[in-house]
Design a protein around this motif. Structure first.
Motif, PDB file in Angstrom:
ATOM      1  N   VAL A 129      38.540   0.252  10.410  1.00 15.56           N
ATOM      2  CA  VAL A 129      38.944  -1.114  10.399  1.00 15.56           C
ATOM      3  C   VAL A 129      39.700  -0.968   9.231  1.00 15.56           C
ATOM      4  CG1 VAL A 129      38.319  -3.439   9.608  1.00 15.56           C
ATOM      5  CG2 VAL A 129      37.165  -2.269  11.845  1.00 15.56           C
ATOM      6  N   VAL A 130      40.927  -1.812   9.265  1.00 11.40           N
ATOM      7  CA  VAL A 130      41.806  -1.998   8.157  1.00 11.40           C
ATOM      8  C   VAL A 130      42.025  -3.103   7.400  1.00 11.40           C
ATOM      9  CG1 VAL A 130      44.463  -1.937   7.359  1.00 11.40           C
ATOM     10  CG2 VAL A 130      43.549  -0.557   9.104  1.00 11.40           C
ATOM     11  N   GLN A 131      41.777  -3.422   6.183  1.00  4.81           N
ATOM     12  CA  GLN A 131      41.549  -4.826   5.503  1.00  4.81           C
ATOM     13  C   GLN A 131      43.003  -5.232   5.204  1.00  4.81           C
ATOM     14  OE1 GLN A 131      38.792  -6.106   5.184  1.00  4.81           O
ATOM     15  NE2 GLN A 131      37.366  -4.622   6.050  1.00  4.81           N
ATOM     16  N   ASP A 132      43.102  -6.719   4.833  1.00  5.46           N
ATOM     17  CA  ASP A 132      44.373  -7.018   4.275  1.00  5.46           C
ATOM     18  C   ASP A 132      44.098  -7.142   2.654  1.00  5.46           C
ATOM     19  OD1 ASP A 132      45.885  -7.440   6.706  1.00  5.46           O
ATOM     20  OD2 ASP A 132      44.836  -9.270   6.943  1.00  5.46           O
ATOM     21  N   LEU A 133      44.633  -6.204   2.083  1.00  7.42           N
ATOM     22  CA  LEU A 133      44.378  -6.493   0.689  1.00  7.42           C
ATOM     23  C   LEU A 133      44.975  -7.607  -0.257  1.00  7.42           C
ATOM     24  CD1 LEU A 133      44.647  -2.629  -0.345  1.00  7.42           C
ATOM     25  CD2 LEU A 133      42.836  -3.717   0.675  1.00  7.42           C
ATOM     26  N   PRO A 134      44.090  -8.093  -1.028  1.00  7.43           N
ATOM     27  CA  PRO A 134      44.675  -9.268  -1.513  1.00  7.43           C
ATOM     28  C   PRO A 134      45.420  -8.850  -2.968  1.00  7.43           C
ATOM     29  CG  PRO A 134      42.074  -9.234  -1.881  1.00  7.43           C
ATOM     30  CD  PRO A 134      42.621  -8.203  -0.974  1.00  7.43           C
ATOM     31  N   SER A 135      46.393  -9.674  -3.341  1.00  4.86           N
ATOM     32  CA  SER A 135      47.090  -9.238  -4.724  1.00  4.86           C
ATOM     33  C   SER A 135      46.019  -9.496  -5.659  1.00  4.86           C
ATOM     34  CB  SER A 135      48.033 -10.424  -4.925  1.00  4.86           C
ATOM     35  OG  SER A 135      48.914  -9.888  -5.935  1.00  4.86           O
ATOM     36  N   GLY A 136      46.170  -8.710  -6.836  1.00  2.38           N
ATOM     37  CA  GLY A 136      45.301  -8.648  -7.956  1.00  2.38           C
ATOM     38  C   GLY A 136      44.043  -8.163  -7.664  1.00  2.38           C
ATOM     39  N   LEU A 137      43.808  -7.508  -6.671  1.00  2.00           N
ATOM     40  CA  LEU A 137      42.515  -6.600  -6.444  1.00  2.00           C
ATOM     41  C   LEU A 137      42.285  -5.620  -7.630  1.00  2.00           C
ATOM     42  CD1 LEU A 137      40.182  -6.464  -4.050  1.00  2.00           C
ATOM     43  CD2 LEU A 137      41.623  -4.462  -3.415  1.00  2.00           C
ATOM     44  N   ALA A 138      41.113  -5.439  -7.984  1.00  8.70           N
ATOM     45  CA  ALA A 138      40.819  -4.493  -9.157  1.00  8.70           C
ATOM     46  C   ALA A 138      41.140  -3.245  -8.798  1.00  8.70           C
ATOM     47  CB  ALA A 138      39.375  -4.834  -9.630  1.00  8.70           C
ATOM     48  N   LEU A 139      40.445  -2.801  -7.764  1.00  3.77           N
ATOM     49  CA  LEU A 139      40.393  -1.362  -7.190  1.00  3.77           C
ATOM     50  C   LEU A 139      40.199  -1.277  -5.603  1.00  3.77           C
ATOM     51  CD1 LEU A 139      38.883   1.627  -8.393  1.00  3.77           C
ATOM     52  CD2 LEU A 139      37.977   0.962  -6.455  1.00  3.77           C
ATOM     53  N   SER A 140      41.296  -0.417  -4.973  1.00  2.84           N
ATOM     54  CA  SER A 140      41.071  -0.086  -3.751  1.00  2.84           C
ATOM     55  C   SER A 140      40.945   1.378  -3.205  1.00  2.84           C
ATOM     56  CB  SER A 140      42.223  -0.616  -2.840  1.00  2.84           C
ATOM     57  OG  SER A 140      42.254  -0.402  -1.336  1.00  2.84           O
ATOM     58  N   ASP A 141      40.221   1.812  -2.521  1.00  2.00           N
ATOM     59  CA  ASP A 141      39.950   3.092  -1.910  1.00  2.00           C
ATOM     60  C   ASP A 141      41.028   3.338  -0.704  1.00  2.00           C
ATOM     61  OD1 ASP A 141      39.213   5.320  -0.706  1.00  2.00           O
ATOM     62  OD2 ASP A 141      37.065   4.767  -0.243  1.00  2.00           O
ATOM     63  N   ILE A 142      42.122   4.086  -0.884  1.00  2.00           N
ATOM     64  CA  ILE A 142      43.007   4.266   0.174  1.00  2.00           C
ATOM     65  C   ILE A 142      42.961   5.551   0.603  1.00  2.00           C
ATOM     66  CG2 ILE A 142      44.624   2.564  -1.121  1.00  2.00           C
ATOM     67  CD1 ILE A 142      46.193   5.010  -2.129  1.00  2.00           C
ATOM     68  N   THR A 143      41.663   6.402   0.413  1.00  2.00           N
ATOM     69  CA  THR A 143      41.488   7.780   1.021  1.00  2.00           C
ATOM     70  C   THR A 143      41.619   7.847   2.244  1.00  2.00           C
ATOM     71  OG1 THR A 143      39.827   7.942  -0.817  1.00  2.00           O
ATOM     72  CG2 THR A 143      39.855   9.533   0.923  1.00  2.00           C
ATOM     73  N   GLN A 144      41.523   7.063   3.129  1.00  2.84           N
ATOM     74  CA  GLN A 144      41.447   7.111   4.601  1.00  2.84           C
ATOM     75  C   GLN A 144      42.973   6.734   5.205  1.00  2.84           C
ATOM     76  OE1 GLN A 144      39.763   8.779   6.883  1.00  2.84           O
ATOM     77  NE2 GLN A 144      37.792   9.118   5.488  1.00  2.84           N
ATOM     78  N   ALA A 145      43.383   6.017   4.304  1.00  6.32           N
ATOM     79  CA  ALA A 145      45.073   5.330   5.073  1.00  6.32           C
ATOM     80  C   ALA A 145      46.066   6.136   4.424  1.00  6.32           C
ATOM     81  CB  ALA A 145      44.843   3.885   4.067  1.00  6.32           C
ATOM     82  N   VAL A 146      46.054   7.017   3.439  1.00  4.71           N
ATOM     83  CA  VAL A 146      47.126   7.758   2.863  1.00  4.71           C
ATOM     84  C   VAL A 146      47.663   8.723   4.080  1.00  4.71           C
ATOM     85  CG1 VAL A 146      48.070   9.503   1.125  1.00  4.71           C
ATOM     86  CG2 VAL A 146      46.138   7.711   0.395  1.00  4.71           C
ATOM     87  N   GLY A 147      49.092   8.643   4.499  1.00  2.67           N
ATOM     88  CA  GLY A 147      49.694   9.357   5.109  1.00  2.67           C
ATOM     89  C   GLY A 147      49.595   8.580   6.858  1.00  2.67           C
ATOM     90  N   ARG A 148      48.515   7.815   6.889  1.00  6.90           N
ATOM     91  CA  ARG A 148      48.369   7.279   8.143  1.00  6.90           C
ATOM     92  C   ARG A 148      48.734   5.906   8.406  1.00  6.90           C
ATOM     93  NH1 ARG A 148      42.222   9.194   8.676  1.00  6.90           N
ATOM     94  NH2 ARG A 148      42.522  11.335   8.552  1.00  6.90           N
ATOM     95  N   LEU A 149      48.768   5.147   7.273  1.00  9.36           N
ATOM     96  CA  LEU A 149      49.500   3.787   7.337  1.00  9.36           C
ATOM     97  C   LEU A 149      50.412   3.615   6.229  1.00  9.36           C
ATOM     98  CD1 LEU A 149      46.092   1.800   7.188  1.00  9.36           C
ATOM     99  CD2 LEU A 149      47.371   2.292   9.208  1.00  9.36           C
ATOM    100  N   PRO A 150      51.299   2.793   6.545  1.00 11.19           N
ATOM    101  CA  PRO A 150      52.418   2.529   5.377  1.00 11.19           C
ATOM    102  C   PRO A 150      51.724   1.974   4.189  1.00 11.19           C
ATOM    103  CG  PRO A 150      53.108   1.554   7.662  1.00 11.19           C
ATOM    104  CD  PRO A 150      51.783   2.004   7.670  1.00 11.19           C
ATOM    105  N   TYR A 151      52.078   2.372   3.001  1.00 10.46           N
ATOM    106  CA  TYR A 151      51.570   2.025   1.672  1.00 10.46           C
ATOM    107  C   TYR A 151      52.334   2.301   0.546  1.00 10.46           C
ATOM    108  CZ  TYR A 151      48.302   1.364  -2.173  1.00 10.46           C
ATOM    109  OH  TYR A 151      47.568   1.155  -3.141  1.00 10.46           O
ATOM    110  N   ALA A 152      52.692   1.081  -0.309  1.00  9.18           N
ATOM    111  CA  ALA A 152      53.459   1.360  -1.247  1.00  9.18           C
ATOM    112  C   ALA A 152      52.705   0.743  -2.764  1.00  9.18           C
ATOM    113  CB  ALA A 152      54.728   0.635  -1.171  1.00  9.18           C
ATOM    114  N   HIS A 153      52.341   1.275  -3.563  1.00  7.62           N
ATOM    115  CA  HIS A 153      51.327   0.840  -4.611  1.00  7.62           C
ATOM    116  C   HIS A 153      52.163  -0.339  -5.420  1.00  7.62           C
ATOM    117  CE1 HIS A 153      47.655   0.863  -6.770  1.00  7.62           C
ATOM    118  NE2 HIS A 153      48.277   0.837  -7.985  1.00  7.62           N
TER     119      HIS A 153
END
Length: 348
Positions: A129-153
């Motif tokens: 399950v993928v979460q919608d990350l809110p702006s201002g979040l202190a920390l995210s675990d992006i371990t499973q998403a790297v390379g599988r989902l578009p992501y720009a820190h």
């Protein structure tokens, strides 16, 4: 035809050939990155080039990247001395530092009211399950998403993020913490002052080189649509199993999920028994997170989503990879369905 079929990519992905080649080349560098002579400078240059490559792949040019032994150490580095809010669906590496106060709905979605005081994973390792990350979040675990989902820190609005190389085809034992420039984190490993004073110890040159090469290769796969094909195979798997047994539950199906992940609940059939049955048939799958798969207990993630103890213990996770074929998916579906029929006949 492969004699064994590996369908446990969320536990660890096979080492990419690009990572292997980079690691072999790095083995020839004799210098210590902290030494000032030519050999040391060459080693230092490799570390910094790899850091820049990973930062570029993650769209994190406005942040520092600190190399660690993996996502677990990165979480400890980020969270030691802090106490954030989190949900029970977080990985233990994060949850052990947090208060599990955030609610989770039956589709695995987490509600956050105070982003600056919360940690939230981008994608769950068990359910996908993928979460919608809110702006201002202190920390995210992006371990499973790297390379599988578009992501720009840079665009995510997230403060810190943790990741681990072996989830996207890099070597085991290397990960990183993304830290906003100027942000203070207290070093848990002190001594030589490496990694901008945040993580002492001579850098693991070989693993760092492999991580950077894997990150670049994973980004190319994403751009080339590889994971769209994998998602199609995942959907074939689920529709095939559902046609055979309509009682099968696919967790998080109504939410956005990782393209490769299917968490299957088969009522009355223990997950660990399923894993053993499939292993004997030549398939590597999991009963849940690899960090807890050796423990015979119901999934904490599923219980948080509202599944009862009995059903939570009947989970099987299938996580496909870029090299998985349709033939392999259908072979697994056939073997799984046959084992399910046998289990039902014994229980009757």
């Amino acid at each position: 035809m492969r004699s064994r079929i590996y369908l446990d990519h969320n536990a660890t992905a096979p080492l990419r050939p690009e990572a292997r080649a980079a690691m072999v080349a790095a083995m020839d560098l004799v210098g210590n990155p902290s030494s000032v002579h030519a050999e040391g400078r060459a080693a230092k240059a490799l570390v910094e080039k790899a850091r820049d490559q990973i930062i570029e792949a993650l769209g994190a040019s406005q942040s520092d990247l600190v190399f660690t032994s993996g996502a677990t150490e990165a979480a400890a580095l980020a969270l030691a001395g802090r106490r954030l809010h989190a949900a029970e669906v977080e990985h233990e590496a994060v949850l052990s530092w947090c208060d599990p106060t955030l609610p989770v709905d039956k589709d695995g979605q987490v509600t956050i009211n105070e982003s600056a005081a919360s940690a939230l994973q981008l994608a769950n390792s068990e359910t996908g399950v993928v979460q919608d990350l809110p702006s201002g979040l202190a920390l995210s675990d992006i371990t499973q998403a790297v390379g599988r989902l578009p992501y720009a820190h840079n665009w995510s609005g997230i403060g810190m993020a943790i990741l681990s190389a072996h989830k996207f085809g890099g070597p085991k034992g290397i990960g990183a913490l993304i830290v906003p420039r100027g942000h203070h984190v207290a070093a848990r490993q002190t001594g030589g002052g490496q990694e901008m004073g945040r993580r002492a110890g001579t850098e693991n040159l070989v693993a760092i080189a492999g991580m950077a090469a894997a990150a670049q290769a994973a980004l190319r796969d994403l751009a080339d649509g590889v994971w769209e094909r994998v998602a199609h195979l995942r959907n074939i798997l689920e529709s095939t199993l559902e046609a055979e047994d309509p009682d099968t539950i696919f967790v998080g199906r109504r939410s956005r999920r990782l393209p490769n992940t299917s968490l299957i609940l088969t009522p009355g059939w223990k997950g660990e028994t399923q894993v053993m049955a499939m292993d004997l048939q030549g398939f590597a799958v999991s009963a849940g997170s690899a960090c807890s798969s050796g423990k015979v207990r119901a999934s904490r993630v599923l219980r948080a989503m509202g599944f009862d103890e009995g059903l939570s213990g009947c989970a099987l996770r299938v996580s496909l990879g870029p090299d998985t074929t349709e033939e392999e998916v259908l072979r697994f579906a056939d073997a799984f369905s046959a084992a399910r029929r046998k289990q039902r006949s014994r229980a009757a």
